[in-house]
Design a protein around this motif. Structure first.
Motif, short mmCIF file in Angstrom:
data_model
loop_
_atom_site.label_atom_id
_atom_site.label_comp_id
_atom_site.label_asym_id
_atom_site.label_seq_id
_atom_site.Cartn_x
_atom_site.Cartn_y
_atom_site.Cartn_z
N ILE A 17 0.84 -1.19 0.00
CA ILE A 17 0.00 0.00 0.00
C ILE A 17 0.88 1.25 0.00
N ASP A 18 0.31 2.38 -0.38
CA ASP A 18 1.07 3.64 -0.40
C ASP A 18 1.65 3.91 0.98
N GLY A 19 2.95 4.20 1.03
CA GLY A 19 3.60 4.48 2.31
C GLY A 19 4.19 3.25 2.97
N LEU A 55 -0.83 7.95 -19.39
CA LEU A 55 -1.96 7.30 -18.72
C LEU A 55 -1.83 7.46 -17.20
N ARG A 56 -0.60 7.36 -16.71
CA ARG A 56 -0.38 7.51 -15.27
C ARG A 56 -0.87 8.87 -14.77
N ALA A 57 -0.56 9.92 -15.54
CA ALA A 57 -0.98 11.26 -15.14
C ALA A 57 -2.50 11.31 -15.01
N SER A 76 -2.12 0.50 -19.87
CA SER A 76 -0.74 0.90 -19.58
C SER A 76 0.15 -0.33 -19.47
N ARG A 77 -0.37 -1.36 -18.82
CA ARG A 77 0.38 -2.62 -18.63
C ARG A 77 0.66 -3.32 -19.96
N ARG A 78 -0.34 -3.29 -20.86
CA ARG A 78 -0.15 -3.94 -22.17
C ARG A 78 1.03 -3.34 -22.91
N ASP A 98 8.20 -1.42 -10.15
CA ASP A 98 7.48 -0.85 -9.02
C ASP A 98 5.99 -1.01 -9.36
N ARG A 99 5.38 -2.08 -8.88
CA ARG A 99 3.99 -2.48 -9.08
C ARG A 99 3.77 -3.20 -10.43
N PHE A 100 2.77 -4.11 -10.37
CA PHE A 100 2.30 -4.84 -11.55
C PHE A 100 0.87 -5.29 -11.24
N ALA A 103 -1.21 -5.10 -7.96
CA ALA A 103 -1.73 -3.79 -7.53
C ALA A 103 -3.15 -3.57 -8.04
N SER A 104 -3.45 -4.08 -9.24
CA SER A 104 -4.82 -3.92 -9.76
C SER A 104 -5.80 -4.73 -8.91
N PHE A 105 -5.40 -5.94 -8.53
CA PHE A 105 -6.26 -6.75 -7.66
C PHE A 105 -6.44 -6.06 -6.30
N ALA A 106 -5.34 -5.49 -5.77
CA ALA A 106 -5.41 -4.86 -4.44
C ALA A 106 -6.22 -3.56 -4.47
N TYR A 107 -5.91 -2.67 -5.44
CA TYR A 107 -6.52 -1.34 -5.44
C TYR A 107 -7.89 -1.32 -6.12
N GLN A 108 -7.94 -1.79 -7.38
CA GLN A 108 -9.25 -1.74 -8.08
C GLN A 108 -10.17 -2.84 -7.53
N GLY A 109 -9.60 -3.98 -7.17
CA GLY A 109 -10.40 -5.08 -6.62
C GLY A 109 -10.70 -4.87 -5.15
N LYS A 157 -4.48 10.97 -6.14
CA LYS A 157 -5.85 10.48 -5.96
C LYS A 157 -5.93 9.26 -5.03
N PHE A 158 -5.00 8.32 -5.18
CA PHE A 158 -5.04 7.11 -4.36
C PHE A 158 -4.59 7.42 -2.93
N GLU A 159 -3.55 8.24 -2.83
CA GLU A 159 -3.01 8.54 -1.49
C GLU A 159 -4.00 9.31 -0.63
N GLN A 160 -4.98 9.95 -1.27
CA GLN A 160 -5.98 10.70 -0.51
C GLN A 160 -7.08 9.80 0.06
P1 TYD Z 1 3.03 4.52 -6.48
O1 TYD Z 1 3.55 3.32 -7.17
O2 TYD Z 1 2.80 4.37 -5.02
O3 TYD Z 1 4.02 5.68 -6.83
P2 TYD Z 1 4.40 6.95 -5.98
O4 TYD Z 1 5.25 6.42 -4.86
O5 TYD Z 1 5.14 7.78 -6.98
O6 TYD Z 1 3.12 7.57 -5.52
O7 TYD Z 1 1.72 5.12 -7.14
C1 TYD Z 1 0.95 4.47 -8.03
C2 TYD Z 1 -0.48 4.47 -7.56
O8 TYD Z 1 -1.27 3.75 -8.52
C3 TYD Z 1 -0.66 3.76 -6.22
O9 TYD Z 1 -1.49 4.55 -5.39
C4 TYD Z 1 -1.39 2.50 -6.56
C5 TYD Z 1 -2.07 2.80 -7.86
N1 TYD Z 1 -2.23 1.61 -8.73
C6 TYD Z 1 -3.47 1.01 -8.88
O10 TYD Z 1 -4.45 1.48 -8.27
N2 TYD Z 1 -3.62 -0.07 -9.72
C7 TYD Z 1 -2.58 -0.59 -10.41
O11 TYD Z 1 -2.76 -1.58 -11.18
C8 TYD Z 1 -1.30 0.02 -10.26
C9 TYD Z 1 -0.12 -0.51 -11.03
C10 TYD Z 1 -1.16 1.13 -9.40
#
Ligand code: TYD
Length: 208
Positions: A17-19, A55-57, A76-78, A98-100, A103-109, A157-160
């Motif tokens: 997770i972030d942090g 896409l990241r932006a 983005s992954r493709r 740094d992530r693959f 992370a999609s399963f953890a964050y979006q799932g 957005k995610f860190e908030q």
């Molecule tokens: P992160 O890798 O933590 O970079 P930074 O340290 O520069 O903030 O940031 C990427 C963010 O994208 C993180 O909050 C998790 C999110 N993320 C998803 O939600 N799904 C994904 O599949 C991936 C790869 C990242």
């Protein structure tokens, strides 16, 4: 030092997770691999390519539908697989990301609640035959992670998101670590940086 010229490269991913502290440890792992004579490609998701960084932006700063978010992560992954990961591995390089997909399963799932079956379908579409050789999952309780996020920087957005979002992400990460013990290693990231480095060196030794 070992001669790596004949050995194929490995695909190593960093999650948490972030942090959780993964960024602190990526540089250490890359340096360790290079010390052992490996050629390392260090990359990240979302991103890792010119298109992926665009896409990241969007992904980190724009509000969007949950499924749009998941689809763009996999888009983005493709591109990342096509331009960076597969060519790197084909050359025999070590690819450290740094992530693959975990992370999609953890964050979006886990975090956002997208059905696992949809993520599995995207995974099957985008990389049916590719999985990391090793996934290092940096694990900390959300409270510890929050305290570590630099208070002075602007949070994306995610860190908030709130603690319950990160608890759900963490639970899904840990569920996957239990499901895929052959490639995922959980690293207690509440301990000191030195202790974590020692653990990382021990784990990587088995791959080298
Ligand atoms: P992160 O890798 O933590 O970079 P930074 O340290 O520069 O903030 O940031 C990427 C963010 O994208 C993180 O909050 C998790 C999110 N993320 C998803 O939600 N799904 C994904 O599949 C991936 C790869 C990242």
């Amino acid at each position: 030092m070992t001669d790596s010229s004949a050995a194929p490269g490995k695909f190593i991913t960093f999650e948490g997770i972030d942090g959780a502290g993964k960024s602190t440890h990526i540089a250490y792992v890359v340096a360790l691999l290079e010390k052992h004579g490996k050629t390392v490609v260090s990359t990240r998701e979302p991103g890792g390519t010119a298109l992926g960084e665009k896409l990241r932006a969007l992904l980190l700063h724009e509000k969007m539908h949950l499924e749009t978010e998941a689809l763009l992560m996999f888009a983005s992954r493709r591109e990342h697989l096509a331009q960076v990961i597969e060519p790197g591995l084909a050359r025999g390089d070590w690819v450290v990301s740094d992530r693959f997909t975990d992370a999609s399963f953890a964050y979006q799932g886990g975090g956002r609640g997208l059905e696992r079956a949809k993520l599995e379908a995207l995974e099957q579409w985008v990389h049916p035959r590719r999985q990391p050789d090793l996934t290092l999952l940096f694990d900390v309780p959300p409270g510890v992670a929050r305290a570590r996020l630099d208070a002075t920087r602007t949070l994306d957005k995610f860190e908030q998101e709130q603690a319950d979002f990160f608890s759900a992400c963490r639970a899904e990460y840990l569920r996957r670590a239990a499901q895929f013990p052959e490639r995922m290693v959980v690293i207690d990231s509440t301990v000191s940086i030195e202790e974590t480095r020692a653990r990382l060196a021990e784990i990587l030794q088995k791959l080298l």
